[in-house]
Motif scaffolding. Sequence first.
Motif, mmCIF file in Angstrom:
data_model
loop_
_atom_site.group_PDB
_atom_site.id
_atom_site.type_symbol
_atom_site.label_atom_id
_atom_site.label_comp_id
_atom_site.label_asym_id
_atom_site.label_seq_id
_atom_site.Cartn_x
_atom_site.Cartn_y
_atom_site.Cartn_z
ATOM 1 N N ARG A 76 0.779 -1.442 0.091
ATOM 2 C CA ARG A 76 0.021 0.014 -0.119
ATOM 3 C C ARG A 76 0.735 1.155 0.047
ATOM 4 N NH1 ARG A 76 -5.482 -1.587 3.643
ATOM 5 N NH2 ARG A 76 -5.905 -3.621 2.325
ATOM 6 N N LYS A 77 1.925 1.203 -0.752
ATOM 7 C CA LYS A 77 2.702 2.302 -0.999
ATOM 8 C C LYS A 77 2.481 2.767 -2.588
ATOM 9 C CE LYS A 77 4.115 2.888 3.231
ATOM 10 N NZ LYS A 77 3.601 1.954 3.958
ATOM 11 N N PRO A 78 3.033 4.044 -2.915
ATOM 12 C CA PRO A 78 2.841 4.451 -4.572
ATOM 13 C C PRO A 78 4.146 3.727 -4.963
ATOM 14 C CG PRO A 78 2.811 6.395 -2.829
ATOM 15 C CD PRO A 78 2.649 5.247 -1.977
ATOM 16 N N ILE A 194 1.464 -10.551 8.097
ATOM 17 C CA ILE A 194 1.736 -9.379 7.565
ATOM 18 C C ILE A 194 1.344 -8.268 8.594
ATOM 19 C CG2 ILE A 194 2.225 -9.803 5.181
ATOM 20 C CD1 ILE A 194 -0.906 -8.991 4.883
ATOM 21 N N ASP A 195 1.380 -8.502 9.845
ATOM 22 C CA ASP A 195 0.787 -7.578 10.801
ATOM 23 C C ASP A 195 1.690 -6.540 10.984
ATOM 24 O OD1 ASP A 195 -1.375 -9.039 11.701
ATOM 25 O OD2 ASP A 195 -0.398 -10.013 13.402
ATOM 26 N N LYS A 196 2.926 -6.361 10.343
ATOM 27 C CA LYS A 196 3.607 -5.167 10.206
ATOM 28 C C LYS A 196 2.959 -4.045 9.248
ATOM 29 C CE LYS A 196 8.056 -6.876 11.948
ATOM 30 N NZ LYS A 196 9.346 -7.069 11.506
ATOM 31 N N PHE A 197 1.853 -4.641 8.597
ATOM 32 C CA PHE A 197 1.259 -3.704 7.387
ATOM 33 C C PHE A 197 0.000 -3.512 8.117
ATOM 34 C CE2 PHE A 197 4.587 -6.008 5.389
ATOM 35 C CZ PHE A 197 5.187 -5.124 4.403
ATOM 36 N N ALA A 198 -0.485 -2.111 7.674
ATOM 37 C CA ALA A 198 -1.760 -1.730 7.987
ATOM 38 C C ALA A 198 -2.910 -2.795 7.459
ATOM 39 C CB ALA A 198 -2.034 -0.402 7.376
ATOM 40 N N SER A 199 -2.454 -3.244 6.208
ATOM 41 C CA SER A 199 -3.123 -4.032 5.330
ATOM 42 C C SER A 199 -3.596 -5.446 6.144
ATOM 43 C CB SER A 199 -2.619 -4.204 3.872
ATOM 44 O OG SER A 199 -1.253 -4.947 4.167
ATOM 45 N N GLY A 200 -2.572 -5.997 6.724
ATOM 46 C CA GLY A 200 -2.646 -7.260 7.934
ATOM 47 C C GLY A 200 -3.472 -6.951 9.047
ATOM 48 N N ALA A 202 -5.774 -4.704 9.420
ATOM 49 C CA ALA A 202 -6.995 -4.460 9.030
ATOM 50 C C ALA A 202 -7.960 -5.845 8.842
ATOM 51 C CB ALA A 202 -7.134 -3.621 7.650
ATOM 52 N N ILE A 203 -7.151 -6.847 8.335
ATOM 53 C CA ILE A 203 -7.899 -8.025 8.064
ATOM 54 C C ILE A 203 -8.213 -8.957 9.452
ATOM 55 C CG2 ILE A 203 -7.835 -10.380 7.127
ATOM 56 C CD1 ILE A 203 -8.459 -8.407 5.009
ATOM 57 N N ARG A 204 -7.175 -8.713 10.089
ATOM 58 C CA ARG A 204 -6.969 -9.402 11.375
ATOM 59 C C ARG A 204 -8.078 -8.789 12.427
ATOM 60 N NH1 ARG A 204 -4.096 -13.974 13.171
ATOM 61 N NH2 ARG A 204 -2.745 -12.518 14.941
ATOM 62 N N ARG A 205 -8.240 -7.579 12.311
ATOM 63 C CA ARG A 205 -9.310 -7.047 13.214
ATOM 64 C C ARG A 205 -10.643 -7.300 12.947
ATOM 65 N NH1 ARG A 205 -5.891 -2.357 12.896
ATOM 66 N NH2 ARG A 205 -7.248 -1.399 11.088
ATOM 67 N N SER A 206 -10.916 -7.401 11.343
ATOM 68 C CA SER A 206 -12.075 -7.613 10.931
ATOM 69 C C SER A 206 -12.604 -9.270 11.251
ATOM 70 C CB SER A 206 -12.459 -7.276 9.524
ATOM 71 O OG SER A 206 -11.633 -8.383 8.587
ATOM 72 N N SER A 207 -11.405 -10.299 11.308
ATOM 73 C CA SER A 207 -11.509 -11.531 11.771
ATOM 74 C C SER A 207 -11.739 -11.723 12.985
ATOM 75 C CB SER A 207 -10.441 -12.366 11.046
ATOM 76 O OG SER A 207 -10.438 -12.049 9.534
ATOM 77 N N GLY A 208 -11.540 -10.780 13.946
ATOM 78 C CA GLY A 208 -11.676 -10.969 15.158
ATOM 79 C C GLY A 208 -10.564 -11.390 15.988
ATOM 80 N N PHE A 209 -9.437 -11.197 15.303
ATOM 81 C CA PHE A 209 -8.155 -11.430 16.175
ATOM 82 C C PHE A 209 -7.535 -10.153 16.552
ATOM 83 C CE2 PHE A 209 -8.266 -14.754 12.745
ATOM 84 C CZ PHE A 209 -8.111 -15.884 13.476
ATOM 85 N N ASP A 210 -6.929 -10.141 17.604
ATOM 86 C CA ASP A 210 -5.875 -8.782 18.076
ATOM 87 C C ASP A 210 -4.743 -8.721 17.095
ATOM 88 O OD1 ASP A 210 -6.351 -9.965 21.412
ATOM 89 O OD2 ASP A 210 -7.512 -8.656 20.278
ATOM 90 N N SER A 211 -4.554 -7.473 16.840
ATOM 91 C CA SER A 211 -3.430 -7.407 15.782
ATOM 92 C C SER A 211 -2.237 -6.970 16.505
ATOM 93 C CB SER A 211 -3.811 -5.738 14.991
ATOM 94 O OG SER A 211 -4.132 -4.972 15.817
#
Length: 211
Positions: A76-78, A194-200, A202-211
């Motif tokens: 998610r970078k230019p 890929i929890d070091k990325f905002a992309s990772g 976001a998915i973890r939060r929406s799946s009910g995992f702690d990021s």
Amino acid sequence: MSQSEHEVIAGPNLRWRVVDIAVASAIGVASSIIYWVVGLLYSPVFTPLDALVPGLARFINGLWLFAGPLAALIVRKPGAAIYAEVIAGVLESLFGNQWGGLETFLQSFVQGACAEIVFVVVVYKIWNLGTAALSGVVSGIGCWTFTFLTHLQGFNFMGVYGVWYLVTTLVSGGAISGVLMWYLYVAIAKTGAIDKFASGRAIRRSSGFDS
């Protein structure tokens, strides 16, 4: 809306980090191996499909387009799409393919730039299945245009071969490089890799995992 089709809209952090370069590079390297294998199978496996319907074999094209959309979704970078696609293409040519280094580089750049356009338009703020699929489709347009301008000038763009070439490339671009890469990204993110990325995260939060 399901977890895997959720939409992420957020103000982007556009500065590249070392981890961004490392992951985008890794995507490019892994993709180059697949690109190279697809190139080996091109003539013996896929070309005969053109004997059935001219242009039908271009369903394979999506297998040469996915590095850009996948890198963009994760990093998610230019420039992430361009960077990963070019890395994949350059390494593919170094492994040895029938198109040569310069042409492979140029086509990779065009395909990566076209994939990037979609995320530029949404200012790197909207990340969902729709933008992923559209990125694959636009990359397919770049693939089709580059090929016709460099190799197939003698064919009618709107003739049978040209139309089928376009349709199959766009379908494979959207399906393989867009939709399939979205679900691959979601699957990777759910593992926490890929929890070091905002992309990772976001998915973890929406799946009910702690990021």
